[in-house]
Design a protein around this motif. Structure first.
Motif, PDB file in Angstrom:
ATOM      1  N   SER A  53       0.822  -1.214   0.000  1.00 44.26           N
ATOM      2  CA  SER A  53       0.000   0.000   0.000  1.00 44.26           C
ATOM      3  C   SER A  53       0.855   1.263   0.000  1.00 44.26           C
ATOM      4  O   SER A  53       0.439   2.305  -0.519  1.00 44.26           O
ATOM      5  CB  SER A  53      -0.937  -0.003   1.212  1.00 44.26           C
ATOM      6  OG  SER A  53      -0.195  -0.047   2.421  1.00 44.26           O
ATOM      7  N   GLU A  54       2.058   1.204   0.571  1.00 44.71           N
ATOM      8  CA  GLU A  54       2.927   2.377   0.584  1.00 44.71           C
ATOM      9  C   GLU A  54       3.379   2.742  -0.831  1.00 44.71           C
ATOM     10  O   GLU A  54       3.616   3.918  -1.134  1.00 44.71           O
ATOM     11  CB  GLU A  54       4.147   2.133   1.477  1.00 44.71           C
ATOM     12  CG  GLU A  54       3.824   2.058   2.957  1.00 44.71           C
ATOM     13  CD  GLU A  54       5.078   1.939   3.798  1.00 44.71           C
ATOM     14  OE1 GLU A  54       6.120   2.514   3.401  1.00 44.71           O
ATOM     15  OE2 GLU A  54       5.031   1.278   4.846  1.00 44.71           O
ATOM     16  N   ASN A  57       0.389   4.416  -2.311  1.00 43.77           N
ATOM     17  CA  ASN A  57       0.232   5.732  -1.684  1.00 43.77           C
ATOM     18  C   ASN A  57       1.246   6.747  -2.208  1.00 43.77           C
ATOM     19  O   ASN A  57       0.949   7.950  -2.294  1.00 43.77           O
ATOM     20  CB  ASN A  57       0.369   5.614  -0.166  1.00 43.77           C
ATOM     21  CG  ASN A  57      -0.829   4.913   0.461  1.00 43.77           C
ATOM     22  OD1 ASN A  57      -1.897   4.840  -0.147  1.00 43.77           O
ATOM     23  ND2 ASN A  57      -0.652   4.382   1.666  1.00 43.77           N
ATOM     24  N   ILE A  60      -0.241   8.051  -5.302  1.00 38.19           N
ATOM     25  CA  ILE A  60      -1.395   8.906  -4.999  1.00 38.19           C
ATOM     26  C   ILE A  60      -0.935  10.262  -4.470  1.00 38.19           C
ATOM     27  O   ILE A  60      -1.477  11.315  -4.839  1.00 38.19           O
ATOM     28  CB  ILE A  60      -2.319   8.208  -3.986  1.00 38.19           C
ATOM     29  CG1 ILE A  60      -2.959   6.957  -4.625  1.00 38.19           C
ATOM     30  CG2 ILE A  60      -3.397   9.156  -3.490  1.00 38.19           C
ATOM     31  CD1 ILE A  60      -3.733   6.106  -3.652  1.00 38.19           C
ATOM     32  N   ALA A  61       0.076  10.244  -3.616  1.00 33.62           N
ATOM     33  CA  ALA A  61       0.588  11.497  -3.049  1.00 33.62           C
ATOM     34  C   ALA A  61       1.130  12.406  -4.146  1.00 33.62           C
ATOM     35  O   ALA A  61       0.930  13.630  -4.117  1.00 33.62           O
ATOM     36  CB  ALA A  61       1.674  11.185  -2.026  1.00 33.62           C
ATOM     37  N   ARG A  64      -1.783  13.990  -5.972  1.00 35.65           N
ATOM     38  CA  ARG A  64      -2.406  15.085  -5.223  1.00 35.65           C
ATOM     39  C   ARG A  64      -1.551  16.347  -5.202  1.00 35.65           C
ATOM     40  O   ARG A  64      -2.071  17.459  -5.189  1.00 35.65           O
ATOM     41  CB  ARG A  64      -2.664  14.627  -3.787  1.00 35.65           C
ATOM     42  CG  ARG A  64      -3.805  13.616  -3.669  1.00 35.65           C
ATOM     43  CD  ARG A  64      -3.928  13.098  -2.259  1.00 35.65           C
ATOM     44  NE  ARG A  64      -5.113  12.257  -2.100  1.00 35.65           N
ATOM     45  CZ  ARG A  64      -5.345  11.486  -1.041  1.00 35.65           C
ATOM     46  NH1 ARG A  64      -4.474  11.461  -0.047  1.00 35.65           N
ATOM     47  NH2 ARG A  64      -6.445  10.757  -0.976  1.00 35.65           N
ATOM     48  N   GLN A 268       9.455   4.114  -4.864  1.00 32.71           N
ATOM     49  CA  GLN A 268       9.053   3.541  -3.583  1.00 32.71           C
ATOM     50  C   GLN A 268       9.210   2.023  -3.604  1.00 32.71           C
ATOM     51  O   GLN A 268       9.591   1.419  -2.594  1.00 32.71           O
ATOM     52  CB  GLN A 268       7.606   3.925  -3.269  1.00 32.71           C
ATOM     53  CG  GLN A 268       7.158   3.590  -1.856  1.00 32.71           C
ATOM     54  CD  GLN A 268       7.869   4.430  -0.797  1.00 32.71           C
ATOM     55  OE1 GLN A 268       8.581   5.375  -1.108  1.00 32.71           O
ATOM     56  NE2 GLN A 268       7.689   4.067   0.457  1.00 32.71           N
TER      57      GLN A 268
END
Length: 369
Positions: A53-54, A57, A60-61, A64, A268
């Motif tokens: 999930s990281e 994320n 996604i970060a 945004r 990541q």
């Protein structure tokens, strides 16, 4: 109906009729149970689970915070991380929107009209397609033996492309054999090694072939985040080459780079994904051995695989027929025709439960033959 009434209905039935009724009832129950079993799809080579999930994320970060801005078209941070991982200079790395894009760009860069690309066959169907799009001529070699590949090389050959481990057969060309092949090729031939499935092989160090770029100027090794990393939807691949091939890397890298969301996720994945990659690789190795061991007692053939799939054939049966029979037992595999061999199917290796269902389906197909 009371209990005694239930049993009285069988008083006038002979044993054969009772057994027939029981068999019909069991058949109905079995059919109903089978309808409730979900279809197991082993036809594709992507990893079936979501990434950490990281990793999601991180993408996604970025969306945004920077979706309204252009990404770094040189992918400097990602190239730096990849260079550090493989012990090369960042100038030796090109990042693209998947390995397929980089391979197609290499075909455009290296092939002229009528010039040849040589590849073992069956292999990844993209190779002849990308050759044709570049106005070149694909040359298929019915072998992975370096001697046979060398024999197919002519004055018009510009590229030898090797999928290693090979899709769809799963066979692996060790680095020693690859080095021997590259060393004997003429200078006008580049070797492209597609290592999309490299993390699933357990015969030598993961970077054994990639390190050969230090010794050979015309060798390019390509990797992807689509398979073991589970990032197929983000389309990220990269190429590593000798410092002398920097101009070729510039020509095959996308002009406007790779989108920012993809770069963040890949970065990541490199930072935190190693433990999961090791777990997935070990799982595939374990289940692959289990399948290959079981095949010794079944009427199916498969070469030893070093990928996350096996290349199956059944004597006297077409790949399409075998695929259809397995589908009847709720297991989907890829028919071999579109992959280069009409008499085979490709079945992906997943977890223990998937292996059990695949082997059970194969046993049922064998029993009905």
């Amino acid at each position: 109906m009371g209990l005694l009434d239930y049993y009285r209905q069988f008083e006038d039935m002979d044993q054969e009729e009772r057994n027939r009724g029981l068999r019909e009832r069991r058949a109905r129950e079995k059919a109903m149970a089978l309808e409730q079993i979900p279809v197991l799809d082993l036809s594709s080579t992507e990893w079936p689970d979501f990434p950490n999930s990281e990793i999601v994320n991180a993408s996604i970060a970025t969306a945004r915070g920077r979706v309204n801005g252009y990404p770094d078209r040189h992918a400097g941070e990602l190239r730096g991380a990849l260079a550090q991982r493989h012990g090369v200079d960042p100038q030796q790395v090109a990042v693209g929107n998947g390995v397929a894009e980089l391979l197609q760009a290499a075909a455009y860069a290296l092939l002229g009209a009528g010039e040849e690309l040589v590849t073992p066959w069956p292999s990844y169907p993209l190779y002849p397609l990308m050759t044709s799009r570049a106005r070149g001529k694909p040359v298929a070699v019915d072998s992975t033996d370096p001697e046979d590949i060398l024999a197919a090389v002519t004055e018009r050959t510009r590229i030898v492309v090797i999928c290693n481990p090979n899709d769809p057969t799963g066979t692996y060309l060790p680095s020693e054999h690859l080095a021997g092949l590259v060393a004997r090729l003429p200078d006008h031939v580049h070797v492209l090694v597609d290592e999309a499935f490299i993390q699933f092989q357990d015969s030598e160090d993961e970077d054994a072939c990639l390190r050969l770029v230090d010794s050979f100027q015309h060798l390019v090794v390509l990797r992807t985040f689509s398979k073991v990393y589970g990032l197929s939807g983000l389309r990220c691949g990269y190429a590593v080459a000798n410092p002398a091939a920097a101009s070729l890397l510039e020509r095959i890298a996308p002009v406007l780079g790779v989108n920012a969301l993809t770069q963040s996720a890949a970065l990541q994945a490199l930072k935190i994904g190693d433990a999961e990659v090791i777990r997935r690789s070990a799982l595939v190795t374990e289940q692959r051995r289990r399948v290959e061991t079981a095949l010794h007692d079944l009427p199916f053939d498969a070469p030893h695989s070093q990928a996350n799939f096996v290349w199956l054939s059944a004597p006297g049966m077409s790949g399409a027929a075998l695929a259809a029979k397995l589908e009847g037992h709720k297991v989907l595999v890829a028919p071999g025709g579109p992959l280069g061999a009409d008499d085979h199917v490709r079945a992906s290796i997943r977890g223990a439960e998937a292996t059990s269902r695949l082997l059970e389906a194969l046993e049922k197909v064998a029993a009905a033959a």
